[in-house]
Design a protein around this motif. Structure first.
Motif, PDB file in Angstrom:
ATOM      1  N   ARG A  28     -64.266   7.670  77.042  1.00 58.69           N
ATOM      2  CA  ARG A  28     -65.540   8.305  76.648  1.00 58.69           C
ATOM      3  C   ARG A  28     -66.096   7.646  75.378  1.00 58.69           C
ATOM      4  N   LEU A  29     -65.219   7.314  74.436  1.00 58.74           N
ATOM      5  CA  LEU A  29     -65.672   6.640  73.210  1.00 58.74           C
ATOM      6  C   LEU A  29     -66.224   5.256  73.535  1.00 58.74           C
ATOM      7  N   ARG A  30     -65.566   4.546  74.468  1.00 57.45           N
ATOM      8  CA  ARG A  30     -66.080   3.231  74.888  1.00 57.45           C
ATOM      9  C   ARG A  30     -67.473   3.376  75.515  1.00 57.45           C
ATOM     10  N   VAL A  43     -66.948   4.590  65.344  1.00 58.72           N
ATOM     11  CA  VAL A  43     -66.083   4.982  66.458  1.00 58.72           C
ATOM     12  C   VAL A  43     -64.745   4.257  66.355  1.00 58.72           C
ATOM     13  N   ALA A  47     -61.176   6.059  66.035  1.00 59.09           N
ATOM     14  CA  ALA A  47     -60.110   5.779  66.999  1.00 59.09           C
ATOM     15  C   ALA A  47     -58.847   5.294  66.297  1.00 59.09           C
TER      16      ALA A  47
END
Length: 83
Positions: A28-30, A43, A47
């Motif tokens: 989801r972060l990607r 981000v 991470a």
């Protein structure tokens, strides 16, 4: 309350009972960074912080990394143009 708390509060309210894997979160972060590349550094920092959250030695490493980054910035300022 910080303005960012609103988003965190909404996340907790809407999805707080869900269980997810860290692989899902990473995906989801990607996806977010793909759509919002201007936020890539934040981000990546989040991470990395999450990945190292349980590392006892991490605090010492972060301080050393910050000092190295500051030294690198100073070195760049001192460099002659064209080198």
């Amino acid at each position: 309350m910080y303005t960012t708390d609103r988003g965190l509060d909404e996340l907790e309210d809407r999805r707080g009972a869900e269980r997810v894997t860290l692989a899902w979160l990473a995906g989801r972060l990607r996806d977010f960074v793909d759509g919002h590349p201007e936020h890539e550094a934040a981000v990546e920092r989040l991470a990395t912080w999450l990945a190292r959250a349980d590392d006892e030695d991490d605090e010492d490493t972060d301080d050393a990394d910050d000092a190295d980054d500051a030294d690198d910035a100073d070195d760049a300022d001192d460099a002659e143009p064209g080198l």
